[in-house]
Design a protein around this motif. Structure first.
Motif, PDB file in Angstrom:
ATOM      1  N   ARG A 242      31.276  45.964  43.276  1.00 39.15           N
ATOM      2  CA  ARG A 242      32.443  46.738  43.699  1.00 39.15           C
ATOM      3  C   ARG A 242      33.344  45.911  44.611  1.00 39.15           C
ATOM      4  O   ARG A 242      34.572  45.898  44.459  1.00 39.15           O
ATOM      5  N   GLU A 243      32.747  45.203  45.557  1.00 44.10           N
ATOM      6  CA  GLU A 243      33.548  44.403  46.492  1.00 44.10           C
ATOM      7  C   GLU A 243      34.184  43.199  45.798  1.00 44.10           C
ATOM      8  O   GLU A 243      35.337  42.844  46.085  1.00 44.10           O
ATOM      9  N   ALA A 244      33.438  42.558  44.883  1.00 44.40           N
ATOM     10  CA  ALA A 244      33.994  41.406  44.171  1.00 44.40           C
ATOM     11  C   ALA A 244      35.152  41.833  43.278  1.00 44.40           C
ATOM     12  O   ALA A 244      36.177  41.145  43.187  1.00 44.40           O
ATOM     13  N   HIS A 245      35.001  42.976  42.600  1.00 43.91           N
ATOM     14  CA  HIS A 245      36.063  43.477  41.728  1.00 43.91           C
ATOM     15  C   HIS A 245      37.335  43.731  42.527  1.00 43.91           C
ATOM     16  O   HIS A 245      38.435  43.365  42.100  1.00 43.91           O
ATOM     17  N   ALA A 246      37.196  44.339  43.695  1.00 39.61           N
ATOM     18  CA  ALA A 246      38.366  44.621  44.528  1.00 39.61           C
ATOM     19  C   ALA A 246      39.002  43.333  45.048  1.00 39.61           C
ATOM     20  O   ALA A 246      40.232  43.210  45.089  1.00 39.61           O
ATOM     21  N   ALA A 247      38.178  42.355  45.434  1.00 41.10           N
ATOM     22  CA  ALA A 247      38.697  41.102  45.977  1.00 41.10           C
ATOM     23  C   ALA A 247      39.441  40.294  44.913  1.00 41.10           C
ATOM     24  O   ALA A 247      40.401  39.581  45.220  1.00 41.10           O
ATOM     25  N   PRO A 252      44.219  34.281  43.623  1.00 42.47           N
ATOM     26  CA  PRO A 252      45.092  33.542  42.704  1.00 42.47           C
ATOM     27  C   PRO A 252      44.358  32.922  41.532  1.00 42.47           C
ATOM     28  O   PRO A 252      44.982  32.475  40.574  1.00 42.47           O
ATOM     29  N   GLY A 253      43.025  32.860  41.604  1.00 44.33           N
ATOM     30  CA  GLY A 253      42.263  32.254  40.512  1.00 44.33           C
ATOM     31  C   GLY A 253      42.046  30.777  40.732  1.00 44.33           C
ATOM     32  O   GLY A 253      42.732  30.143  41.539  1.00 44.33           O
ATOM     33  N   GLY A 254      41.086  30.216  40.029  1.00 43.70           N
ATOM     34  CA  GLY A 254      40.781  28.795  40.182  1.00 43.70           C
ATOM     35  C   GLY A 254      39.620  28.398  39.294  1.00 43.70           C
ATOM     36  O   GLY A 254      39.347  29.054  38.280  1.00 43.70           O
ATOM     37  N   SER A 255      38.920  27.329  39.684  1.00 41.12           N
ATOM     38  CA  SER A 255      37.886  26.749  38.829  1.00 41.12           C
ATOM     39  C   SER A 255      36.466  27.056  39.309  1.00 41.12           C
ATOM     40  O   SER A 255      35.514  26.519  38.759  1.00 41.12           O
ATOM     41  N   HIS A 256      36.324  27.886  40.323  1.00 39.94           N
ATOM     42  CA  HIS A 256      34.993  28.171  40.864  1.00 39.94           C
ATOM     43  C   HIS A 256      34.394  29.430  40.233  1.00 39.94           C
ATOM     44  O   HIS A 256      35.107  30.278  39.699  1.00 39.94           O
ATOM     45  N   ARG A 257      33.078  29.522  40.306  1.00 42.55           N
ATOM     46  CA  ARG A 257      32.389  30.734  39.892  1.00 42.55           C
ATOM     47  C   ARG A 257      31.356  31.103  40.950  1.00 42.55           C
ATOM     48  O   ARG A 257      30.948  30.263  41.742  1.00 42.55           O
TER      49      ARG A 257
END
Length: 290
Positions: A242-247, A252-257
């Motif tokens: 839930r917290e990750a979805h909201a964040a 802006p997006g990038g190359s990390h996972r």
């Protein structure tokens, strides 16, 4: 030219933990028909690949001789195996699509009740949340009806008495040993082991890797603790999702996972010729000394 194994130094201390780590994998290999010669060929390729890409010296070309020295594999074999590129683990389309839709259903306030439980959804409509809107918010490459038919067939969702769509499980849990389940098998074990290895090789532990473990239990208590641990784990995973979805909405997006995983395991321990020491019955929360 024969190859030799260096059994001196720090490498010998890894023998016992690696043997324990590999035992369940060997059980899987034997069950699925992966023979020892086939595994040997795979390991040889991986040794060369890891030495070539992970142990390259900055500003210097990685040579066959150095890869041979690092791996103990003859230079002729190194030359034959080099250049294949780092292995790429492609996400099966069904895994990516299904996991993203379920993650949104579990995390987006528009599709959950005040307690955070996934709502039962109408098939379509503009008045309130619907399965059509849920799927369209993740992908427009597939018709929601096609996704629904697939989910109903696989038991990921059911229909209630009002013909609303109900999520069957609060997670995407592939079964049957097919491609989706094997994908997560490789991904999750890789990340767990990679975190442990990074902690061992780094100057200080970076990744959280802890376990609560009790030994010398009755079967009844072991099963009860297993069930309770699953409840606690699912609550933690649901909150993290839930917290990750909201964040992600403002990222802006990038190359990390990022991966947050939990496991629960219990088994009957075969007799080892003596009883469990008294200390084994004490609770312990352990962090990898890595």
């Amino acid at each position: 030219m024969s190859e030799t194994i260096n059994d001196t130094g720090e490498g010998t201390t890894l023998h016992a933990p690696v043997a324990r780590l590999l035992r369940p994998l060997v059980r899987l290999f034997v069950a699925r028909g992966i023979t020892f010669p086939a595994l040997t060929n795979l390991l040889r390729e991986l040794y060369v690949n890891v030495a070539e890409y992970d142990f390259a010296l900055q500003g210097k070309e990685q040579t066959d001789s150095r890869v041979s020295l690092l791996t103990g594999i003859h230079r002729k074999e190194v030359r034959r195996l080099r250049g294949a590129g780092a292995p790429v683990s492609a996400v099966p389309a069904v895994v990516s699509r299904t996991s993203r839709i379920i993650a949104r259903w579990l995390a987006d306030p528009a599709f959950t009740d005040p307690e955070g439980r996934p709502l039962a959804l109408r098939r379509a409509g503009e008045d309130g949340p619907s399965f059509e809107a849920l799927v369209a918010g993740v992908t427009r490459d597939l018709r929601p009806r096609a996704v629904l038919d697939e989910w109903l067939d696989r038991g990921l969702a059911t229909l209630d008495g009002e013909d609303r769509i109900v999520l069957a499980e609060a997670a995407y849990v592939p079964r049957g040993g097919g491609e989706p389940q094997l994908y997560y098998f490789g991904r999750n074990l890789h990340d767990h082991i990679a975190a442990s290895v990074a902690n061992i090789l780094g100057d200080a532990p970076r990744f959280l890797e802890r376990a609560v473990h009790y030994d010398g239990l009755s079967e009844e208590l072991a099963l009860r603790l297993e069930a309770r641990a699953k409840e606690i784990a699912m609550a933690a995973l649901t909150q993290a999702n839930r917290e990750a979805h909201a964040a992600c909405a403002a990222d802006p997006g990038g190359s990390h996972r990022w991966n947050f995983g939990l496991y629960v395991y219990a088994e009957a321990v075969p007799p080892a010729g003596d009883a469990f020491p008294a200390d084994d019955a004490l609770p312990a929360s352990s962090e990898a000394e890595a």
